[in-house]
Scaffold this motif. Structure first.
Motif, PDB file in Angstrom:
ATOM      1  N   LEU A 248      36.505  44.530  41.068  1.00 35.78           N
ATOM      2  CA  LEU A 248      37.451  45.343  40.305  1.00 35.78           C
ATOM      3  C   LEU A 248      38.845  44.716  40.314  1.00 35.78           C
ATOM      4  O   LEU A 248      39.499  44.623  39.272  1.00 35.78           O
ATOM      5  CB  LEU A 248      37.497  46.756  40.888  1.00 35.78           C
ATOM      6  CG  LEU A 248      38.279  47.816  40.119  1.00 35.78           C
ATOM      7  CD1 LEU A 248      37.721  47.986  38.717  1.00 35.78           C
ATOM      8  CD2 LEU A 248      38.226  49.135  40.865  1.00 35.78           C
ATOM      9  N   LYS A 249      39.280  44.245  41.465  1.00 31.86           N
ATOM     10  CA  LYS A 249      40.592  43.600  41.577  1.00 31.86           C
ATOM     11  C   LYS A 249      40.682  42.356  40.701  1.00 31.86           C
ATOM     12  O   LYS A 249      41.735  42.032  40.167  1.00 31.86           O
ATOM     13  CB  LYS A 249      40.885  43.210  43.031  1.00 31.86           C
ATOM     14  CG  LYS A 249      41.260  44.365  43.901  1.00 31.86           C
ATOM     15  CD  LYS A 249      41.543  43.898  45.325  1.00 31.86           C
ATOM     16  CE  LYS A 249      41.827  45.069  46.231  1.00 31.86           C
ATOM     17  NZ  LYS A 249      42.016  44.634  47.635  1.00 31.86           N
ATOM     18  N   ASN A 250      39.562  41.655  40.571  1.00 31.31           N
ATOM     19  CA  ASN A 250      39.524  40.427  39.774  1.00 31.31           C
ATOM     20  C   ASN A 250      39.117  40.668  38.317  1.00 31.31           C
ATOM     21  O   ASN A 250      38.830  39.722  37.588  1.00 31.31           O
ATOM     22  CB  ASN A 250      38.585  39.415  40.423  1.00 31.31           C
ATOM     23  CG  ASN A 250      39.147  38.892  41.711  1.00 31.31           C
ATOM     24  OD1 ASN A 250      40.253  38.390  41.748  1.00 31.31           O
ATOM     25  ND2 ASN A 250      38.399  39.037  42.786  1.00 31.31           N
ATOM     26  N   LYS A 251      39.064  41.944  37.934  1.00 29.70           N
ATOM     27  CA  LYS A 251      38.728  42.346  36.554  1.00 29.70           C
ATOM     28  C   LYS A 251      37.395  41.761  36.103  1.00 29.70           C
ATOM     29  O   LYS A 251      37.254  41.270  34.997  1.00 29.70           O
ATOM     30  CB  LYS A 251      39.859  41.960  35.601  1.00 29.70           C
ATOM     31  CG  LYS A 251      41.161  42.642  35.972  1.00 29.70           C
ATOM     32  CD  LYS A 251      42.266  42.302  35.031  1.00 29.70           C
ATOM     33  CE  LYS A 251      43.526  43.024  35.521  1.00 29.70           C
ATOM     34  NZ  LYS A 251      44.668  42.777  34.717  1.00 29.70           N
ATOM     35  N   LYS A 252      36.417  41.852  36.984  1.00 26.53           N
ATOM     36  CA  LYS A 252      35.078  41.328  36.702  1.00 26.53           C
ATOM     37  C   LYS A 252      34.053  42.450  36.536  1.00 26.53           C
ATOM     38  O   LYS A 252      32.859  42.212  36.656  1.00 26.53           O
ATOM     39  CB  LYS A 252      34.624  40.406  37.839  1.00 26.53           C
ATOM     40  CG  LYS A 252      35.523  39.247  38.100  1.00 26.53           C
ATOM     41  CD  LYS A 252      35.039  38.039  37.393  1.00 26.53           C
ATOM     42  CE  LYS A 252      35.929  36.855  37.764  1.00 26.53           C
ATOM     43  NZ  LYS A 252      35.636  35.694  37.017  1.00 26.53           N
TER      44      LYS A 252
ATOM     45  N   THR B 203      34.909  46.535  45.035  1.00 20.35           N
ATOM     46  CA  THR B 203      36.375  46.565  45.071  1.00 20.35           C
ATOM     47  C   THR B 203      36.946  45.193  44.736  1.00 20.35           C
ATOM     48  O   THR B 203      37.894  45.075  43.956  1.00 20.35           O
ATOM     49  CB  THR B 203      36.879  47.022  46.458  1.00 20.35           C
ATOM     50  OG1 THR B 203      36.368  48.331  46.713  1.00 20.35           O
ATOM     51  CG2 THR B 203      38.391  47.054  46.516  1.00 20.35           C
ATOM     52  N   HIS B 204      36.366  44.156  45.289  1.00 18.19           N
ATOM     53  CA  HIS B 204      36.817  42.786  45.013  1.00 18.19           C
ATOM     54  C   HIS B 204      36.621  42.446  43.535  1.00 18.19           C
ATOM     55  O   HIS B 204      37.507  41.866  42.896  1.00 18.19           O
ATOM     56  CB  HIS B 204      36.051  41.796  45.895  1.00 18.19           C
ATOM     57  CG  HIS B 204      36.515  40.397  45.753  1.00 18.19           C
ATOM     58  ND1 HIS B 204      35.946  39.524  44.861  1.00 18.19           N
ATOM     59  CD2 HIS B 204      37.511  39.707  46.376  1.00 18.19           C
ATOM     60  CE1 HIS B 204      36.567  38.356  44.934  1.00 18.19           C
ATOM     61  NE2 HIS B 204      37.515  38.442  45.850  1.00 18.19           N
TER      62      HIS B 204
ATOM     63  N   GLN C  27      32.920  46.958  49.335  1.00 17.84           N
ATOM     64  CA  GLN C  27      33.865  45.844  49.387  1.00 17.84           C
ATOM     65  C   GLN C  27      33.639  44.882  48.231  1.00 17.84           C
ATOM     66  O   GLN C  27      34.586  44.403  47.612  1.00 17.84           O
ATOM     67  CB  GLN C  27      33.740  45.101  50.726  1.00 17.84           C
ATOM     68  CG  GLN C  27      34.229  45.897  51.901  1.00 17.84           C
ATOM     69  CD  GLN C  27      33.926  45.215  53.233  1.00 17.84           C
ATOM     70  OE1 GLN C  27      33.119  44.287  53.305  1.00 17.84           O
ATOM     71  NE2 GLN C  27      34.563  45.695  54.286  1.00 17.84           N
TER      72      GLN C  27
END
Length: 82
Positions: free
Chosen positions: A39-43, A36-37, A33
């Motif tokens: 990755l979604k925030n391009k970090k 995934t978070h 999780q």
């Protein structure tokens, strides 16, 4: 002080939060999780072209490093001694 994460990537030691073996991503629901978070925030940044062996969490980013977590942990702990 700085820690070399592989390739040409170097971070400030005071930005380091945690170093994990890559297997944690597969074995832990919370870790999945978290990644995934990020990755979604391009970090997330993958270092080099070699297979990743560890995940390095910093204050601002998550890095996939080709260097083993054991080696990175040794580098980080050497900075604390001096």
């Amino acid at each position: 002080m700085f820690i070399h994460l592989g390739g040409e990537k170097i971070i400030r030691a005071n930005e380091l939060v945690a170093i994990f073996d890559l297997s944690i991503e597969k074995n832990s629901k919370i870790s999945k999780q978290f990644v995934t978070h990020a990755l979604k925030n391009k970090k997330i940044e993958v270092i080099g072209e070699e297979d990743s062996k560890s995940i390095v969490v910093t204050v601002h980013k998550v890095y996939y490093s080709p260097i083993s977590s054991a080696t990175l942990n040794k580098r980080a702990s050497q900075l604390q001694i001096h």
